[in-house]
Write a protein that holds these residues in place. Structure first.
Motif, PDB file in Angstrom:
ATOM      1  N   PHE A   1      -0.989  10.706 -18.662  1.00  0.00           N
ATOM      2  CA  PHE A   1      -0.936   9.276 -18.962  1.00  0.00           C
ATOM      3  C   PHE A   1       0.456   8.720 -18.702  1.00  0.00           C
ATOM      4  O   PHE A   1       0.610   7.630 -18.140  1.00  0.00           O
ATOM      5  CB  PHE A   1      -1.336   9.044 -20.426  1.00  0.00           C
ATOM      6  N   ARG A   2       1.486   9.467 -19.087  1.00  0.00           N
ATOM      7  CA  ARG A   2       2.872   8.996 -18.927  1.00  0.00           C
ATOM      8  C   ARG A   2       3.227   8.736 -17.479  1.00  0.00           C
ATOM      9  O   ARG A   2       3.869   7.732 -17.151  1.00  0.00           O
ATOM     10  CB  ARG A   2       3.843  10.020 -19.525  1.00  0.00           C
ATOM     11  N   VAL A   3       2.828   9.637 -16.571  1.00  0.00           N
ATOM     12  CA  VAL A   3       3.255   9.522 -15.178  1.00  0.00           C
ATOM     13  C   VAL A   3       2.395   8.560 -14.365  1.00  0.00           C
ATOM     14  O   VAL A   3       2.806   8.115 -13.294  1.00  0.00           O
ATOM     15  CB  VAL A   3       3.288  10.904 -14.488  1.00  0.00           C
ATOM     16  N   LEU A   4       1.207   8.230 -14.859  1.00  0.00           N
ATOM     17  CA  LEU A   4       0.337   7.307 -14.126  1.00  0.00           C
ATOM     18  C   LEU A   4       0.844   5.876 -14.227  1.00  0.00           C
ATOM     19  O   LEU A   4       1.335   5.442 -15.271  1.00  0.00           O
ATOM     20  CB  LEU A   4      -1.083   7.362 -14.679  1.00  0.00           C
ATOM     21  N   LYS A   5       0.687   5.123 -13.153  1.00  0.00           N
ATOM     22  CA  LYS A   5       0.945   3.691 -13.204  1.00  0.00           C
ATOM     23  C   LYS A   5      -0.126   3.024 -14.072  1.00  0.00           C
ATOM     24  O   LYS A   5      -1.231   3.562 -14.219  1.00  0.00           O
ATOM     25  CB  LYS A   5       0.932   3.109 -11.792  1.00  0.00           C
TER      26      LYS A   5
ATOM     27  N   PHE B   1       7.679  14.424 -13.192  1.00  0.00           N
ATOM     28  CA  PHE B   1       7.530  13.159 -12.489  1.00  0.00           C
ATOM     29  C   PHE B   1       7.950  12.004 -13.401  1.00  0.00           C
ATOM     30  O   PHE B   1       7.768  12.065 -14.622  1.00  0.00           O
ATOM     31  CB  PHE B   1       6.082  12.967 -12.021  1.00  0.00           C
ATOM     32  N   ALA B   2       8.481  10.955 -12.789  1.00  0.00           N
ATOM     33  CA  ALA B   2       8.975   9.815 -13.552  1.00  0.00           C
ATOM     34  C   ALA B   2       7.825   9.046 -14.195  1.00  0.00           C
ATOM     35  O   ALA B   2       6.669   9.126 -13.754  1.00  0.00           O
ATOM     36  CB  ALA B   2       9.774   8.898 -12.630  1.00  0.00           C
ATOM     37  N   ASP B   3       8.144   8.282 -15.231  1.00  0.00           N
ATOM     38  CA  ASP B   3       7.150   7.433 -15.878  1.00  0.00           C
ATOM     39  C   ASP B   3       6.578   6.431 -14.876  1.00  0.00           C
ATOM     40  O   ASP B   3       7.313   5.878 -14.039  1.00  0.00           O
ATOM     41  CB  ASP B   3       7.784   6.648 -17.032  1.00  0.00           C
ATOM     42  N   ASN B   4       5.263   6.192 -14.977  1.00  0.00           N
ATOM     43  CA  ASN B   4       4.602   5.155 -14.167  1.00  0.00           C
ATOM     44  C   ASN B   4       4.882   5.309 -12.670  1.00  0.00           C
ATOM     45  O   ASN B   4       5.178   4.327 -11.978  1.00  0.00           O
ATOM     46  CB  ASN B   4       5.043   3.758 -14.622  1.00  0.00           C
ATOM     47  N   SER B   5       4.808   6.542 -12.164  1.00  0.00           N
ATOM     48  CA  SER B   5       5.184   6.794 -10.767  1.00  0.00           C
ATOM     49  C   SER B   5       4.021   7.224  -9.878  1.00  0.00           C
ATOM     50  O   SER B   5       4.158   7.221  -8.651  1.00  0.00           O
ATOM     51  CB  SER B   5       6.270   7.871 -10.715  1.00  0.00           C
ATOM     52  N   ILE B   6       2.885   7.584 -10.461  1.00  0.00           N
ATOM     53  CA  ILE B   6       1.759   8.130  -9.688  1.00  0.00           C
ATOM     54  C   ILE B   6       0.614   7.119  -9.653  1.00  0.00           C
ATOM     55  O   ILE B   6       0.244   6.545 -10.681  1.00  0.00           O
ATOM     56  CB  ILE B   6       1.252   9.452 -10.308  1.00  0.00           C
ATOM     57  N   ASP B   7       0.033   6.942  -8.476  1.00  0.00           N
ATOM     58  CA  ASP B   7      -1.099   6.019  -8.334  1.00  0.00           C
ATOM     59  C   ASP B   7      -2.433   6.678  -8.652  1.00  0.00           C
ATOM     60  O   ASP B   7      -3.328   6.024  -9.206  1.00  0.00           O
ATOM     61  CB  ASP B   7      -1.151   5.468  -6.899  1.00  0.00           C
ATOM     62  N   ALA B   8      -2.583   7.931  -8.280  1.00  0.00           N
ATOM     63  CA  ALA B   8      -3.873   8.600  -8.474  1.00  0.00           C
ATOM     64  C   ALA B   8      -3.659  10.088  -8.698  1.00  0.00           C
ATOM     65  O   ALA B   8      -2.817  10.707  -8.042  1.00  0.00           O
ATOM     66  CB  ALA B   8      -4.779   8.381  -7.266  1.00  0.00           C
ATOM     67  N   ILE B   9      -4.440  10.640  -9.633  1.00  0.00           N
ATOM     68  CA  ILE B   9      -4.371  12.074  -9.937  1.00  0.00           C
ATOM     69  C   ILE B   9      -5.766  12.668  -9.864  1.00  0.00           C
ATOM     70  O   ILE B   9      -6.695  12.171 -10.513  1.00  0.00           O
ATOM     71  CB  ILE B   9      -3.778  12.330 -11.337  1.00  0.00           C
ATOM     72  N   HIS B  10      -5.901  13.721  -9.084  1.00  0.00           N
ATOM     73  CA  HIS B  10      -7.131  14.512  -9.052  1.00  0.00           C
ATOM     74  C   HIS B  10      -6.853  15.832  -9.754  1.00  0.00           C
ATOM     75  O   HIS B  10      -5.828  16.481  -9.503  1.00  0.00           O
ATOM     76  CB  HIS B  10      -7.587  14.780  -7.621  1.00  0.00           C
TER      77      HIS B  10
ATOM     78  N   ILE C   1      -7.725   5.791  -2.651  1.00  0.00           N
ATOM     79  CA  ILE C   1      -6.546   6.452  -2.087  1.00  0.00           C
ATOM     80  C   ILE C   1      -6.299   6.087  -0.627  1.00  0.00           C
ATOM     81  O   ILE C   1      -5.251   6.449  -0.069  1.00  0.00           O
ATOM     82  CB  ILE C   1      -6.666   7.990  -2.206  1.00  0.00           C
ATOM     83  N   GLU C   2      -7.235   5.375  -0.013  1.00  0.00           N
ATOM     84  CA  GLU C   2      -7.057   5.016   1.394  1.00  0.00           C
ATOM     85  C   GLU C   2      -6.106   3.842   1.580  1.00  0.00           C
ATOM     86  O   GLU C   2      -5.747   3.508   2.702  1.00  0.00           O
ATOM     87  CB  GLU C   2      -8.422   4.704   2.020  1.00  0.00           C
ATOM     88  N   GLU C   3      -5.719   3.204   0.459  1.00  0.00           N
ATOM     89  CA  GLU C   3      -4.749   2.120   0.556  1.00  0.00           C
ATOM     90  C   GLU C   3      -3.371   2.686   0.891  1.00  0.00           C
ATOM     91  O   GLU C   3      -3.067   3.832   0.623  1.00  0.00           O
ATOM     92  CB  GLU C   3      -4.704   1.348  -0.772  1.00  0.00           C
ATOM     93  N   THR C   4      -2.522   1.832   1.474  1.00  0.00           N
ATOM     94  CA  THR C   4      -1.228   2.302   1.973  1.00  0.00           C
ATOM     95  C   THR C   4      -0.210   2.468   0.856  1.00  0.00           C
ATOM     96  O   THR C   4      -0.320   1.874  -0.212  1.00  0.00           O
ATOM     97  CB  THR C   4      -0.672   1.324   3.015  1.00  0.00           C
ATOM     98  N   GLU C   5       0.790   3.300   1.152  1.00  0.00           N
ATOM     99  CA  GLU C   5       1.966   3.504   0.304  1.00  0.00           C
ATOM    100  C   GLU C   5       1.611   3.888  -1.132  1.00  0.00           C
ATOM    101  O   GLU C   5       2.172   3.369  -2.098  1.00  0.00           O
ATOM    102  CB  GLU C   5       2.853   2.250   0.320  1.00  0.00           C
ATOM    103  N   LYS C   6       0.698   4.812  -1.269  1.00  0.00           N
ATOM    104  CA  LYS C   6       0.349   5.329  -2.594  1.00  0.00           C
ATOM    105  C   LYS C   6       0.940   6.719  -2.781  1.00  0.00           C
ATOM    106  O   LYS C   6       1.174   7.454  -1.817  1.00  0.00           O
ATOM    107  CB  LYS C   6      -1.163   5.384  -2.771  1.00  0.00           C
ATOM    108  N   THR C   7       1.153   7.076  -4.041  1.00  0.00           N
ATOM    109  CA  THR C   7       1.567   8.432  -4.393  1.00  0.00           C
ATOM    110  C   THR C   7       0.383   9.101  -5.075  1.00  0.00           C
ATOM    111  O   THR C   7      -0.094   8.630  -6.110  1.00  0.00           O
ATOM    112  CB  THR C   7       2.775   8.418  -5.343  1.00  0.00           C
ATOM    113  N   VAL C   8      -0.103  10.175  -4.483  1.00  0.00           N
ATOM    114  CA  VAL C   8      -1.301  10.860  -4.961  1.00  0.00           C
ATOM    115  C   VAL C   8      -0.928  12.280  -5.364  1.00  0.00           C
ATOM    116  O   VAL C   8      -0.247  12.997  -4.623  1.00  0.00           O
ATOM    117  CB  VAL C   8      -2.406  10.894  -3.879  1.00  0.00           C
ATOM    118  N   LEU C   9      -1.377  12.678  -6.550  1.00  0.00           N
ATOM    119  CA  LEU C   9      -1.091  14.012  -7.089  1.00  0.00           C
ATOM    120  C   LEU C   9      -2.376  14.817  -7.200  1.00  0.00           C
ATOM    121  O   LEU C   9      -3.319  14.401  -7.874  1.00  0.00           O
ATOM    122  CB  LEU C   9      -0.435  13.879  -8.465  1.00  0.00           C
TER     123      LEU C   9
END
Length: 375
Positions: free
Chosen positions: A276-280, A248-257, A173-181
């Motif tokens: 699964f649907r919302v994860l990239k 949330f849109a399909d394939n829109s989230i980089d990481a989910i905790h 998650i330390e990488e730039t421009e990520k969407t984290v849920l």
């Protein structure tokens, strides 16, 4: 005559308040106009129209229809309210602006909707009532970081710092421009850690079904960071969601905790499919939950005194076996799955939608990795 005069005075004051808001917005628009040539050339009227004009959010969708939500500003009395609209519903902020409610629309429910809600409530099992309503209580929100969450350690859960360190390494998650849920964020125990560890370009969403938890999470966040969030470009929001109908849109989230939450979901299968649907495709899903036998829910008559009450195992929260968790995640279409036991009754689940390798069940914490192909 006096009554007419007093009504006129009220009307004058209301109009003055509205003019004050409009003038403030014009001032903002005028201040921002120096930022580019295009805005400099725009008239005050067009700049004001831009402020109130709706704009689609790339991330947020209607939870039922999955249509994009358009965010627009509405002048209500002397205040400006942001409304999120699809073709079917309108949503807005609640709790004095503490969170965006994408479960309950702003419009009053129809008679048919009220009838459906009554039927659903009547058909809801006592187990589902325990799962959902326990954490909607303000008392639970108050107690959660005052001993409630700490008690999980007795069932093998890692401490919050240890759990977060593993999530951070897994999800990068330390990488730039990520969407984290932070899904089922509770009081924001991990939301605050994610905020601290991520760069300002991160879009961070703290989501929960419980209104009380979101209010407490927002309060603790403001208490911890004050105006720090306003002084950076961090994009964070608190959103009320139904995990079986994620907005949330399909394939829109980089990481989910998803910490200590799967056992609380009335429909785990639907929740995992939505996750699964919302994860990239290269996204990361990290979760912890309870295994069978936790909290005295014995699986055999010899392992606990509470086994004399077998009905205790059939109501309330749903605890899992390792096999069951792997099956549930694979049935949700996750390809890269790793489920392991942590301590006595804690399960740690790490999944990715794309198949970078086949990860199986691990009872001793050692990865069982074999090569696979991408989805």
């Amino acid at each position: 005559v006096k009554r007419k005069l007093s009504l006129n005075h009220v009307s004058v004051f209301e109009n003055m308040a509205k003019m004050k808001v409009i003038l403030s917005l014009l001032l903002v628009a005028n201040t921002c106009s120096g930022l580019s040539v295009t805005t400099t050339l725009a008239s005050p009227k067009s700049r004001l129209q831009d402020i109130f004009q709706g704009k689609a959010d790339d991330l947020l969708v209607d939870p039922k229809t999955k249509q994009p939500l358009v965010a627009s500003r509405r002048l209500t009395g002397s205040s400006v309210q942001v409304v999120y609209e699809s073709n079917d519903e309108r949503y807005g902020r609640r709790g004095n602006g503490a969170y965006l409610d994408l479960v309950a629309p702003l419009s009053a429910p129809s008679l048919e909707k009220l009838r459906q809600n009554a039927v659903t409530a009547f058909q809801t099992s006592s187990s589902d009532i325990v799962k959902v309503q326990t954490f909607r209580s303000p008392l639970t929100a108050f107690l959660y970081e005052r001993g409630w969450r700490d008690s999980f350690v007795r069932n093998g859960f890692p401490g919050p710092d240890q759990e977060f360190a593993e999530f951070k390494e897994f999800a990068q998650i330390e990488e730039t421009e990520k969407t984290v849920l932070d899904l089922s964020c509770g009081t924001g125990l991990f939301t605050r850690r994610i905020f601290t560890a991520t760069p300002p370009t991160t879009r961070l969403i703290a989501a929960d079904y419980s209104e009380a938890m979101l209010l407490e999470a927002n309060r603790r966040f403001r208490q911890s960071f004050g105006n720090k969030q306003q002084q950076t470009s961090h994009n964070i929001d608190f959103i009320r969601v139904d995990v079986a109908h994620l907005p949330f849109a399909d394939n829109s989230i980089d990481a989910i905790h998803c910490g200590a939450a799967l056992h609380c979901y009335p429909d785990v299968e639907a929740a995992l499919k939505e996750i699964f649907r919302v994860l990239k495709p290269d996204g990361a899903f990290f979760a912890t939950t309870f295994l069978k036998g936790a909290m005295g829910t014995a699986t055999s008559s010899s392992s606990s005194a509470l086994s004399f009450f077998p009905q205790r195992r059939d109501t309330g929260f749903r605890f899992f076996s390792l096999d069951e968790l792997e099956q549930l995640t694979r049935e949700a279409a996750f390809a890269d799955v790793h489920v392991r036991r942590q301590g006595s009754y804690c399960a740690i689940i790490k999944c990715r939608p794309s198949l970078k390798g086949t990860l199986g069940i691990d009872d001793d914490g050692v990865d069982n990795l074999t090569e696979g192909c991408s989805r």
